[in-house]
Design a protein around this motif. Sequence first.
Motif, PDB file in Angstrom:
ATOM      1  N   TYR A   3       0.808  -1.216   0.000  1.00 38.08           N
ATOM      2  CA  TYR A   3       0.000   0.000   0.000  1.00 38.08           C
ATOM      3  C   TYR A   3       0.845   1.271   0.000  1.00 38.08           C
ATOM      4  CZ  TYR A   3      -4.450  -2.374   0.464  1.00 38.08           C
ATOM      5  OH  TYR A   3      -5.567  -3.136   0.215  1.00 38.08           O
ATOM      6  N   GLN A   4       2.038   1.200   0.554  1.00 41.14           N
ATOM      7  CA  GLN A   4       2.894   2.388   0.546  1.00 41.14           C
ATOM      8  C   GLN A   4       3.300   2.738  -0.887  1.00 41.14           C
ATOM      9  OE1 GLN A   4       6.286   2.172   3.124  1.00 41.14           O
ATOM     10  NE2 GLN A   4       6.768   4.332   2.906  1.00 41.14           N
ATOM     11  N   ASP A   9       2.298   5.860  -5.996  1.00 46.42           N
ATOM     12  CA  ASP A   9       1.933   5.852  -7.422  1.00 46.42           C
ATOM     13  C   ASP A   9       0.666   6.667  -7.671  1.00 46.42           C
ATOM     14  OD1 ASP A   9       4.098   4.258  -8.022  1.00 46.42           O
ATOM     15  OD2 ASP A   9       2.967   2.376  -7.993  1.00 46.42           O
ATOM     16  N   VAL A  10      -0.340   6.499  -6.798  1.00 45.67           N
ATOM     17  CA  VAL A  10      -1.595   7.231  -6.981  1.00 45.67           C
ATOM     18  C   VAL A  10      -1.381   8.725  -6.778  1.00 45.67           C
ATOM     19  CG1 VAL A  10      -3.910   7.607  -6.032  1.00 45.67           C
ATOM     20  CG2 VAL A  10      -3.051   5.275  -6.358  1.00 45.67           C
ATOM     21  N   LEU A  11      -0.575   9.090  -5.779  1.00 45.53           N
ATOM     22  CA  LEU A  11      -0.297  10.515  -5.552  1.00 45.53           C
ATOM     23  C   LEU A  11       0.433  11.140  -6.733  1.00 45.53           C
ATOM     24  CD1 LEU A  11       0.770  10.436  -1.777  1.00 45.53           C
ATOM     25  CD2 LEU A  11      -1.331  11.439  -2.740  1.00 45.53           C
ATOM     26  N   LYS A  12       1.302  10.376  -7.367  1.00 45.93           N
ATOM     27  CA  LYS A  12       1.997  10.877  -8.555  1.00 45.93           C
ATOM     28  C   LYS A  12       1.018  11.058  -9.717  1.00 45.93           C
ATOM     29  CE  LYS A  12       5.915   8.703  -9.383  1.00 45.93           C
ATOM     30  NZ  LYS A  12       6.902   7.593  -9.393  1.00 45.93           N
ATOM     31  N   ASN A  19       9.152  13.654  -5.175  1.00 47.73           N
ATOM     32  CA  ASN A  19       9.467  14.165  -3.834  1.00 47.73           C
ATOM     33  C   ASN A  19       8.224  14.638  -3.093  1.00 47.73           C
ATOM     34  OD1 ASN A  19      12.197  13.610  -3.991  1.00 47.73           O
ATOM     35  ND2 ASN A  19      12.757  15.663  -4.696  1.00 47.73           N
ATOM     36  N   GLU A  20       7.300  15.271  -3.810  1.00 49.36           N
ATOM     37  CA  GLU A  20       6.072  15.736  -3.164  1.00 49.36           C
ATOM     38  C   GLU A  20       5.264  14.558  -2.632  1.00 49.36           C
ATOM     39  OE1 GLU A  20       5.101  19.888  -5.589  1.00 49.36           O
ATOM     40  OE2 GLU A  20       4.306  17.974  -6.300  1.00 49.36           O
ATOM     41  N   ALA A  21       5.174  13.489  -3.422  1.00 52.77           N
ATOM     42  CA  ALA A  21       4.423  12.310  -2.986  1.00 52.77           C
ATOM     43  C   ALA A  21       5.059  11.685  -1.749  1.00 52.77           C
ATOM     44  CB  ALA A  21       4.341  11.297  -4.126  1.00 52.77           C
ATOM     45  N   LEU A  22       6.386  11.572  -1.750  1.00 52.93           N
ATOM     46  CA  LEU A  22       7.086  10.980  -0.607  1.00 52.93           C
ATOM     47  C   LEU A  22       6.942  11.837   0.653  1.00 52.93           C
ATOM     48  CD1 LEU A  22      10.372   9.777  -2.378  1.00 52.93           C
ATOM     49  CD2 LEU A  22       8.685   8.305  -1.254  1.00 52.93           C
ATOM     50  N   VAL A  23       7.122  13.137   0.499  1.00 54.14           N
ATOM     51  CA  VAL A  23       7.054  14.038   1.652  1.00 54.14           C
ATOM     52  C   VAL A  23       5.632  14.083   2.207  1.00 54.14           C
ATOM     53  CG1 VAL A  23       7.211  16.457   2.361  1.00 54.14           C
ATOM     54  CG2 VAL A  23       9.050  15.428   0.999  1.00 54.14           C
ATOM     55  N   LEU A  58       1.057  25.308  -0.787  1.00 53.56           N
ATOM     56  CA  LEU A  58       0.342  26.068  -1.812  1.00 53.56           C
ATOM     57  C   LEU A  58      -0.748  25.229  -2.480  1.00 53.56           C
ATOM     58  CD1 LEU A  58       3.371  27.958  -3.427  1.00 53.56           C
ATOM     59  CD2 LEU A  58       1.598  28.927  -1.945  1.00 53.56           C
ATOM     60  N   LYS A  59      -0.543  23.919  -2.512  1.00 49.30           N
ATOM     61  CA  LYS A  59      -1.535  23.017  -3.099  1.00 49.30           C
ATOM     62  C   LYS A  59      -2.619  22.624  -2.102  1.00 49.30           C
ATOM     63  CE  LYS A  59       1.613  21.115  -6.562  1.00 49.30           C
ATOM     64  NZ  LYS A  59       2.352  19.936  -7.068  1.00 49.30           N
ATOM     65  N   GLY A  60      -2.491  23.099  -0.868  1.00 47.39           N
ATOM     66  CA  GLY A  60      -3.516  22.857   0.128  1.00 47.39           C
ATOM     67  C   GLY A  60      -3.445  21.515   0.815  1.00 47.39           C
ATOM     68  N   LEU A  61      -2.290  20.853   0.757  1.00 51.43           N
ATOM     69  CA  LEU A  61      -2.173  19.507   1.334  1.00 51.43           C
ATOM     70  C   LEU A  61      -1.535  19.497   2.718  1.00 51.43           C
ATOM     71  CD1 LEU A  61      -1.094  17.490  -1.837  1.00 51.43           C
ATOM     72  CD2 LEU A  61      -3.365  17.686  -0.830  1.00 51.43           C
TER      73      LEU A  61
END
Length: 291
Positions: A3-4, A9-12, A19-23, A58-61
């Motif tokens: 699942y990790q 993959d889904v976040l990308k 890097n954004e997905a990992l962070v 900035l993306k609201g996450l």
Amino acid sequence: MDYQKRTIDVLKNFGLSDNEALVYQKAVELGETSPFKISKATGIARTTVYAVLTDLSLKGLVELESATGLMKQQTKVIAKNPSILREIIHSKQKSLSTQEVDIVEILPWLKKEYLKDTTDSDFQFFPGMEGANYVMFDYDGVDQDSYIFDYQVPMDATGGKEMNKGVDRGIKKRVGGVGIEYNLTPMTDWTKHVLSYQVERNPHYLDRAQFRYPPFELQNFNVMVRLKGNRTWIVSVKDKEVWGIKIRSSNLTTSLICLHQALWKISSPITKDMIESWMPNPYLQAEKSNS
């Protein structure tokens, strides 16, 4: 399932960088945390983590809290509830729908500008009997399947000798190639006359050619239509409407071929045995007697 990895993959696919997905994934996992802890957990340099967190904010996450701005260990990082991802998607969908309405409004003007100097289609009109004969026997030499709506043009449009000469030229080109000619024609006494005449006259008439008749009457169908590739030939020789048209248009030809193929599926074959049962052809016998 990992699942990790699946989450990354889904976040990308959602639009985040590697890097954004990992962070972001690590920020969700750690709860209230800091750039230092995220850097240590992901192996990403702290300077890069600071930049990534700013973009995620900035993306609201994520939310960033710091008494002195976005700087070093003083910055607190709090990931927002992951449900925000779906809310962002819904917001994008609404925005895209609005944009689509706006785009549709300006498309006619843009397409008018885009197409003003060029076209991917053309047509040629050939009036009179000479024009009709030219289009009827215009075998372009391109070896492809052809699809024909044919009510069996009468000989008086061209004269018997010219008609047979043109038919034989078409047979010769067809027999020497790989394309098949698919003819849809009404089952009438006239059809029986024409087919029995031509098959008896030239035994190669049915080579690489198939004939079918639809299960209904085609009233007032008075033109010959031949379709091949991106080209359409139409011939009219009824009453005072005597002309031929050649059209080069992928949209038109493809649409008419689609109609032809649909009718072909529900139509019945006209076999060689059927045609031979209509022989001998009286007109051909009379021709032979007079020659």
